[in-house]
Design an enzyme around this catalytic site. Structure first.
Site, short mmCIF file in Angstrom:
data_model
loop_
_atom_site.label_atom_id
_atom_site.label_comp_id
_atom_site.label_asym_id
_atom_site.label_seq_id
_atom_site.Cartn_x
_atom_site.Cartn_y
_atom_site.Cartn_z
N GLY A 58 0.82 -1.20 0.00
CA GLY A 58 0.00 0.00 0.00
C GLY A 58 0.86 1.25 0.00
CE1 TYR A 59 5.32 1.01 0.90
CE2 TYR A 59 6.90 1.67 -0.76
CZ TYR A 59 6.63 1.11 0.47
OH TYR A 59 7.65 0.66 1.26
CD GLU A 108 8.20 -2.83 -5.71
OE1 GLU A 108 7.16 -3.08 -6.34
OE2 GLU A 108 8.40 -1.75 -5.12
#
Length: 390
Positions: free
Chosen positions: A127-128, A244
């Site tokens: 959730g960015y 990531e």
């Protein structure tokens, strides 16, 4: 144990335990409470590898990891590749939030979350980004207001990959609206089944709904689920992005061997004396294979140069940029090889492989955006790797 003995032991164990059905067709899983296993051997393989900690080979054994050294990890990957054994588990838990918790979490947080990741019990999403905070992520407005020992979260996140299948989410939220925007952000994790969390899938051009928008309406989250100190979420979030980008770029994990692009080209372009009939396709495949090999060797060299527990550096932006651009070139080449058979979408006249290739080509167009745009990566490389002036 010597490296030679570890190789012998790993080879014997893999030969005995890796299901034959997975050595040809794979069986990828991200795990989680909602996971399904069309091939039961996929779950068998996950459980067997998790029991040895080899779903997260280098994580500490105290958190159910394998405790392997970098040299032992390379041996394990070599031996898995030798028999074409697939990676037993994937997803954000292993590649993103797990390493971040290891670096920034408390021992209690590590013990709570990491063993469940190793066993594939929990699937995570990120959730960015928000509708008004994409490339300028620090302008995010999703808020977490203090209420005793809890936060009350309100707002939304967008492009939350796999949110409709995830069990937990890690979020950047604003906990201080008076501080400078980079300093008022905290990093929290929460269960997707918490009251007030809703998910709306976003259909992509490829026809899938991998991306979602996630809404938070007075969601109560205990403060003990904050990773790091209040207001230090930007530091945790940036580090997680490096994990990531290393993952997107291709560093880490074993990759199962599949039919090569050379073999596919012979099927669709014809062959003369064992060679692909079209000279232009031959030339492009040679260049693609050379670039792939050089890139993988660069990744391996970088990994070998790093300390055993070192976090990824700003070179992760290089790996993310080059890896995604290389994948998009590969997908473009595949469409040229397939010709008119690469136009299939549904119905008769096109094989599952052909339809999947078409959708994969369309999906690859997001590679230069997700995980940080290629333009952002080039800026990071210019400033942080090359040291160029602003």
């Amino acid at each position: 144990m010597s490296l030679e003995q570890f190789r012998s032991d790993a080879r014997s164990w893999l030969e005995e335990n890796c299901p034959e059905s997975l050595r040809t067709s794979g069986g990828y899983t991200a795990g989680g409470r909602k996971a399904t296993y069309p091939n039961p051997d996929t779950k068998v393989w996950l459980d067997l590898m998790a029991a040895r900690g080899w779903t997260a080979p280098t994580w500490p054994m105290e958190y159910s990891g394998g405790g392997l050294s970098p040299d032992e990890l390379r041996v394990l990957e070599d031996e898995m590749s030798r028999i074409n054994a697939p990676a037993p588990l994937g997803g954000h838990g292993l590649t993103m939030i797990g390493p971040a918790i290891l670096e920034f979490g408390t021992s209690d947080q590590c013990m709570e979350h990491l063993p469940r990741i190793v066993r594939g019990e929990i699937r995570w999403c990120q959730g960015y980004s928000e509708p008004g905070a994409g490339s300028d992520l620090a302008s995010l407005q999703c808020r977490a207001d203090e209420d005793g020992d809890d936060y009350i979260i309100n707002g939304s996140k967008i492009w939350t990959s796999g949110a409709n299948e995830a069990d937990w989410i890690f979020c950047l939220v604003r906990t201080d609206f008076d501080a400078p925007k980079h300093q008022g952000i905290s990093f929290v994790v929460l269960d997707m089944e918490s009251p007030g969390v809703t998910v709306s899938p976003i259909e992509l051009i490829s026809g899938s709904s991998e991306f979602c928008q996630t809404f938070f309406d007075n969601v109560r989250v205990p403060k003990r689920q904050r990773i790091g100190n209040p207001g230090e979420g930007w530091t945790v979030g940036k580090r997680l992005l490096q994990y990531e980008r290393s993952s997107i770029g291709g560093r880490g994990g074993t990759r199962q061997k599949t039919r090569t692009i050379d073999e596919i080209a012979k099927d669709y372009c014809g062959a003369n004396n064992g060679k692909i009939a079209r000279a232009d396709i031959r030339d492009r495949i040679v260049l693609q294979n050379i670039d792939d090999a050089a890139y993988q060797l660069t990744i391996r060299r970088s990994f070998e140069e790093a300390a055993s527990n070192a976090a990824p550096s700003f070179l992760s932006s290089f790996f993310k940029y080059y890896g995604t651009e290389q994948n998009m070139r590969r997908q473009d080449l595949m469409m040229d090889i397939l010709g008119s058979q690469g136009l299939g979408w549904a119905g008769e006249g096109f094989s599952g492989f052909e339809r999947g290739s078409t959708r994969g080509w369309l999906r690859s167009k997001a590679n230069s955006i997700e995980g940080g745009t290629s333009e952002v990566q080039l800026n990071i490389i210019a400033k942080r790797v090359l040291g160029l002036p602003d």
